[in-house]
Design a protein around this motif. Structure first.
Motif, PDB file in Angstrom:
ATOM      1  N   GLY A  28       0.792  -1.002   0.054  1.00 44.21           N
ATOM      2  CA  GLY A  28      -0.215   0.012  -0.057  1.00 44.21           C
ATOM      3  C   GLY A  28       0.758   1.348  -0.021  1.00 44.21           C
ATOM      4  O   GLY A  28       0.522   2.159  -0.600  1.00 44.21           O
ATOM      5  N   LEU A  29       1.798   1.291   0.806  1.00 45.80           N
ATOM      6  CA  LEU A  29       2.877   2.446   0.818  1.00 45.80           C
ATOM      7  C   LEU A  29       3.452   2.659  -0.539  1.00 45.80           C
ATOM      8  O   LEU A  29       3.420   3.943  -0.957  1.00 45.80           O
ATOM      9  CB  LEU A  29       3.691   2.139   2.029  1.00 45.80           C
ATOM     10  N   LEU A  30       3.928   1.717  -1.140  1.00 46.56           N
ATOM     11  CA  LEU A  30       4.801   1.787  -2.419  1.00 46.56           C
ATOM     12  C   LEU A  30       3.686   2.104  -3.341  1.00 46.56           C
ATOM     13  O   LEU A  30       4.225   2.833  -4.275  1.00 46.56           O
ATOM     14  CB  LEU A  30       5.563   0.443  -2.498  1.00 46.56           C
ATOM     15  N   ALA A  31       2.731   1.476  -3.436  1.00 44.86           N
ATOM     16  CA  ALA A  31       1.794   1.421  -4.612  1.00 44.86           C
ATOM     17  C   ALA A  31       1.236   2.953  -4.566  1.00 44.86           C
ATOM     18  O   ALA A  31       1.153   3.548  -5.631  1.00 44.86           O
ATOM     19  CB  ALA A  31       0.468   0.512  -4.615  1.00 44.86           C
ATOM     20  N   GLU A  32       0.896   3.522  -3.347  1.00 40.31           N
ATOM     21  CA  GLU A  32       0.576   4.976  -3.228  1.00 40.31           C
ATOM     22  C   GLU A  32       1.334   5.901  -3.786  1.00 40.31           C
ATOM     23  O   GLU A  32       1.218   6.853  -4.403  1.00 40.31           O
ATOM     24  CB  GLU A  32       0.179   5.284  -1.628  1.00 40.31           C
ATOM     25  N   VAL A 109      -8.384  -3.260  -9.226  1.00 44.56           N
ATOM     26  CA  VAL A 109      -8.924  -3.367  -7.808  1.00 44.56           C
ATOM     27  C   VAL A 109      -7.513  -2.857  -7.042  1.00 44.56           C
ATOM     28  O   VAL A 109      -7.866  -2.451  -5.843  1.00 44.56           O
ATOM     29  CB  VAL A 109      -9.177  -4.872  -7.563  1.00 44.56           C
ATOM     30  N   SER A 110      -6.479  -3.246  -7.342  1.00 42.22           N
ATOM     31  CA  SER A 110      -5.350  -2.715  -6.450  1.00 42.22           C
ATOM     32  C   SER A 110      -5.205  -1.282  -6.388  1.00 42.22           C
ATOM     33  O   SER A 110      -5.032  -0.946  -5.104  1.00 42.22           O
ATOM     34  CB  SER A 110      -3.989  -3.657  -6.918  1.00 42.22           C
ATOM     35  N   ARG A 111      -5.347  -0.763  -7.374  1.00 40.04           N
ATOM     36  CA  ARG A 111      -5.162   0.697  -7.190  1.00 40.04           C
ATOM     37  C   ARG A 111      -6.607   1.406  -6.453  1.00 40.04           C
ATOM     38  O   ARG A 111      -6.344   2.417  -5.673  1.00 40.04           O
ATOM     39  CB  ARG A 111      -5.373   1.259  -8.729  1.00 40.04           C
ATOM     40  N   LEU A 112      -7.548   0.668  -6.860  1.00 39.46           N
ATOM     41  CA  LEU A 112      -8.724   1.277  -6.117  1.00 39.46           C
ATOM     42  C   LEU A 112      -8.759   1.192  -4.591  1.00 39.46           C
ATOM     43  O   LEU A 112      -9.325   1.971  -3.872  1.00 39.46           O
ATOM     44  CB  LEU A 112     -10.264   0.788  -6.685  1.00 39.46           C
TER      45      LEU A 112
END
Length: 350
Positions: A28-32, A109-112
């Motif tokens: 979550g931290l890296l993808a954000e 879905v991961s981005r959402l």
């Protein structure tokens, strides 16, 4: 290996929830921070840069996963991606539906999930609908559709993996990884973005090895899992409404971790912002996309992360076909929306 870790009061199914929570929080931290999203790589305004980050993650995931297989830490012989009869109709239809849905909702879905953690109420609404429809497709009123499509199969026998082709797993893992890195290095990204993508990719083999080797317990076995967001959201929905009846599992921990990691990252960078729908037309478009992704993700055997980022590194033919179908569905839907005469309400936006 679990029995050597020294846990006296916790079982492997309990520890795996905490493991998934940590794994999800890092994702979550890296993808954000990197705005990690397969849809952006296909149809976003910065598609080349976004795909460069995604392919960097894929390259690392492939090398790490196949390295773990070579070390004999894990094996995918009994994994659902390696069923000898390929459910080709379900994968093609499901992938196309998921691809269409992710374009309609402006995110896979991961981005959402990451956007939800940073205050996006549109994403939260989409995920709620997605989880309900996915669960209905797995075990509810839409299950007959899944079963019917799954009956159309192609017998692959021993050819369920690229490893069965001349050159074996080492050659094909190298081909995929080198091709992905070649694109990534020419994508115009700064090195920090590519490092972020590489770290995301490293979470995939970590998930496989963590659940399939480190936390494996003969007396209390757990499923071998890694990053995924279709079954995990369905599990999270079921746990949310019936937590006194069923225990938390890997999926619940993963989703909770991603939400937490994205929240902390967005707060630290002052990107947290409440957002919601702006019109009934936009609401309808997002809800339709959510339903398409819910059905499609189950039929295809996963989303862009479950079947793509985690599935392709297994060298599964089914996973490769699912990702290709998702990409095709997304590109076709984007082309149709771009050509639509009704303007901004239907235009795909970044």
């Amino acid at each position: 290996m679990f029995e050597t870790l020294g846990f006296e009061e916790l079982t492997a199914p309990q520890v795996v929830v905490w493991f998934a929570l940590i794994l999800g929080a890092v994702f979550g931290l890296l993808a954000e921070r990197t705005r990690f999203c397969f849809r952006r790589g296909l149809v976003g305004e910065d598609r080349r840069a976004a795909m460069g980050v995604w392919l960097t993650a894929l390259a690392v995931a492939v090398l790490g996963t196949q390295g773990a297989v070579a070390m004999e830490w894990i094996t995918f012989e009994d994994h659902r991606f390696f069923a000898p009869d390929l459910p080709i109709a379900a994968i093609l239809v499901g992938g196309a539906l998921f691809g269409a849905g992710m374009v309609l909702t402006r995110g896979c879905v991961s981005r959402l999930t990451v956007l939800t953690g940073s205050g996006n109420l549109r994403a939260l609404t989409v995920l709620a609908v997605f989880a309900v429809v996915a669960h209905a497709t797995l075990k509810g009123v839409l299950a007959p559709l899944r079963v019917t499509l799954a009956e159309t199969t192609v017998p692959l026998g021993d050819n369920v993996s690229l490893a069965a082709l001349p050159g074996g797993a080492t050659l094909w893992a190298a081909v995929i990884a080198l091709a992905a890195l070649a694109f990534a290095l020419r994508s115009g990204n700064r090195w920090q973005a590519l490092v972020g993508g590489a770290l995301i990719g490293a979470l995939v083999p970590l998930g496989w090895v963590g659940t399939g080797f480190i936390l494996y317990d003969d007396f209390d076995p757990i499923a071998m899992e890694s990053l995924a967001f279709t079954s995990t959201w369905a599990d999270t929905l079921f746990f949310t409404v019936a937590s006194t009846s069923i225990p938390a599992n890997f999926g619940v921990g993963l989703v909770g971790g991603v939400l937490l990691g994205a929240l902390l990252s967005s707060l630290a960078a002052r990107r947290f912002q409440w957002q919601s729908f702006t019109s009934p037309a936009e609401t309808g478009r997002y809800l339709a996309g959510a339903a398409l992704m819910g059905v499609g993700g189950v039929l295809a055997g996963g989303c862009t992360v479950g079947a793509g980022l985690s599935g392709v590194p297994t060298l599964s033919v089914a996973a490769l076909l699912a990702l290709a179908a998702i990409a095709a569905g997304g590109l076709l839907t984007n082309a149709l929306l771009t050509a639509a005469p009704r303007g901004a309400a239907l235009q795909p936006a970044e």
